[in-house]
Design an enzyme around this catalytic site. Structure first.
Site, PDB file in Angstrom:
ATOM      1  CG  PHE A 140     -49.714   7.580 -30.139  1.00  0.00           C
ATOM      2  CD1 PHE A 140     -49.878   8.641 -31.017  1.00  0.00           C
ATOM      3  CD2 PHE A 140     -48.498   7.457 -29.480  1.00  0.00           C
ATOM      4  CE1 PHE A 140     -48.856   9.570 -31.219  1.00  0.00           C
ATOM      5  CE2 PHE A 140     -47.482   8.375 -29.679  1.00  0.00           C
ATOM      6  CZ  PHE A 140     -47.659   9.440 -30.546  1.00  0.00           C
ATOM      7  CG  ASP A 226     -46.834   0.338 -29.010  1.00  0.00           C
ATOM      8  OD1 ASP A 226     -46.190   0.432 -27.939  1.00  0.00           O
ATOM      9  OD2 ASP A 226     -47.066   1.319 -29.742  1.00  0.00           O
ATOM     10  CE  LYS A 255     -45.271   6.588 -23.451  1.00  0.00           C
ATOM     11  NZ  LYS A 255     -45.088   8.008 -23.297  1.00  0.00           N
TER      12      LYS A 255
HETATM   13  C1  LIG Z   1     -48.265   3.062 -27.128  1.00  0.00           C
HETATM   14  C2  LIG Z   1     -47.186   4.009 -27.548  1.00  0.00           C
HETATM   15  N1  LIG Z   1     -46.378   3.680 -28.573  1.00  0.00           N
HETATM   16  C3  LIG Z   1     -45.400   4.497 -28.979  1.00  0.00           C
HETATM   17  C4  LIG Z   1     -45.176   5.720 -28.388  1.00  0.00           C
HETATM   18  C5  LIG Z   1     -44.069   6.617 -28.877  1.00  0.00           C
HETATM   19  O1  LIG Z   1     -43.055   6.630 -27.961  1.00  0.00           O
HETATM   20  P1  LIG Z   1     -41.926   7.778 -28.012  1.00  0.00           P
HETATM   21  O2  LIG Z   1     -42.608   9.064 -27.678  1.00  0.00           O
HETATM   22  O3  LIG Z   1     -40.911   7.353 -27.003  1.00  0.00           O
HETATM   23  O4  LIG Z   1     -41.375   7.772 -29.393  1.00  0.00           O
HETATM   24  C6  LIG Z   1     -45.999   6.112 -27.326  1.00  0.00           C
HETATM   25  C7  LIG Z   1     -45.801   7.426 -26.682  1.00  0.00           C
HETATM   26  O5  LIG Z   1     -46.678   7.975 -26.041  1.00  0.00           O
HETATM   27  C8  LIG Z   1     -47.024   5.237 -26.889  1.00  0.00           C
HETATM   28  O6  LIG Z   1     -47.846   5.567 -25.871  1.00  0.00           O
END
Ligand SMILES: Cc1ncc(COP(=O)(O)O)c(C=O)c1O
Length: 402
Positions: A140, A226, A255
């Site tokens: 994700f 990520d 986050k």
């Molecule tokens: C691994 C990862 N990347 C990207 C995101 C996206 O982050 P945001 O919701 O701050 O755009 C998330 C959100 O849950 C995530 O868990």
């Protein structure tokens, strides 16, 4: 549910776009590791805003940093130099092997920036048309058009949003052969989470990481990690890639960075960072003085309070407690997964009823992939809360019909 809850549900229906499948819980206030509904009922927070409130809620030192900065310099355009942003960059870089930072406002925006940086680096620095981004199934990466395309999941995330950007490929999780097959001269980067979060709390297999690093060496693509969910002490080291002895060319965070204020960042080696130059990437709010001052304080506290070590220790404690639950219910729990305070309990059946019963008992957590109970508590969570959770789970599983 109380009358305030019903009132909020009705008013929201009339005023807010319907994009969230909200939990049956209204939250009026929070403190430390606890959430409170409008009637004052207390809940143990084992989710922390989905890995956001690493230091718990309404932390007095963070509130103080926020107010002091707001009273000194609240916002200034990125056209100007300002010290809170520089100081934060210096502190962030001291936690890792990266050389340069770009600040933005969310995880998706950070990943979007990472993808742009990798593509532009290939074109402008290496002079090759390598533009493809390879990602893993179950990943994700966010909800912008590029990051939802990078995301290795189907369903509502992608449905109805086409045409999606081109130049993305997804390979099965942990499949070295498929990765080898997907990487070509057109590959700009491979992007991974060291532990997939939404994908069900799945750490990358070590053999896969070894093969990925060898392939990077051989083919010359960039490795983007990520760390939006895994970063900032969550997995027992400051960054999850450090646990795997990986040096990414680019990695992203968001986050927990400002403990609940919107902030993201792209970190890169000096070499990869050459992909950007003035005018090639920007954002109005990124690295603003108030969020930067709060994030600086977050980093100070994480280091002072040794929260990476604490995540490792409490993660081990939670696993031990949960192993007791597995021993009692071997037919109902398929596996315990995770690293540090990123914990997945994989049930042998759809977990909605179990999740709901735990909420009714006062434990807030998440259910992902339909059957994985996901715990991402504040890093300040106490052993007693984890013990109480394990006891509650054991009790719920006693009652639940498969
Ligand atoms: C691994 C990862 N990347 C990207 C995101 C996206 O982050 P945001 O919701 O701050 O755009 C998330 C959100 O849950 C995530 O868990």
């Amino acid at each position: 549910m109380g009358s305030t809850y019903n009132n909020w549900v009705e008013r929201e229906k009339k005023s807010i776009m319907s994009t969230y499948g909200r939990y049956p819980l209204a939250v009026a206030r929070a403190a430390g590791n606890r959430l409170y509904d409008p009637e004052g009922r207390e809940y143990v927070d084992l989710l922390a805003g989905i890995a956001v409130n690493g230091l718990g809620h309404c932390h007095p030192a963070l509130n103080k940093a926020m107010i002091e900065q707001a009273e000194t310099l609240g916002h200034v355009s990125n056209l100007f130099y300002q010290e809170p942003q520089i100081l934060l960059a210096e502190k962030l870089l001291a936690t890792c092997d990266a050389d340069k930072v770009f600040f933005c406002n969310s995880g998706a925006e950070a990943n979007e920036g990472a993808i742009k940086l990798a593509r532009r680096y290939m074109r402008k620095v290496r002079g090759v048309d390598a533009h493809e981004i390879v990602t893993l199934e179950g990943s994700f990466h966010g909800r912008t058009l590029a990051t939802l395309t990078a995301t290795g999941q189907s369903g509502k995330i992608k449905d109805g949003f086409g045409p999606l950007p081109s130049g993305f490929r997804t390979v099965p999780f942990g499949d070295v052969c498929a990765l080898r097959g997907a990487v070509t001269d057109a590959t700009a980067a491979v992007m991974v989470e060291m532990v997939q979060g939404e994908g069900g709390v799945r750490p990358l297999p070590e053999e896969f990481v070894d093969a990925l690093l060898a392939l990077r060496e051989e083919k010359g693509f960039l490795l983007i990690v990520d760390e939006v969910q895994t970063g900032l002490c969550r997995t027992g080291s400051f960054w999850a890639h450090q646990r795997f002895n990986v040096r990414p060319d680019i990695f992203t965070t968001a986050k927990a960075l400002a403990n609940g204020l919107p902030m993201g960042a792209v970190l890169a080696t000096d070499e990869a960072a050459k992909g950007f130059e003035p005018g090639s990437h920007a954002t109005t709010f990124g690295g603003g003085p108030v969020v930067a001052a709060v994030a600086s304080k977050v980093l100070d506290l994480m280091l002072e309070e040794r929260l990476a070590e604490r995540a490792e220790l409490l993660g081990a404690f939670a696993h031990e407690a949960l192993r007791g639950v597995v021993a009692e219910h071997p037919d109902k729990i398929l596996s315990l997964r995770g690293m540090g305070l990123m914990i997945g309990v994989e049930l042998a059946f759809p977990g909605q009823d179990v999740w709901r019963a735990l909420l009714d008992k006062g434990f807030v957590l998440n259910l992902t992939q339909g059957s994985v109970l996901r715990l991402l508590p504040p890093l300040t969570i106490e052993e007693a809360d984890l013990t109480a959770f394990a006891a509650a789970l054991a009790e719920v599983l006693r009652d639940v019909e498969r």
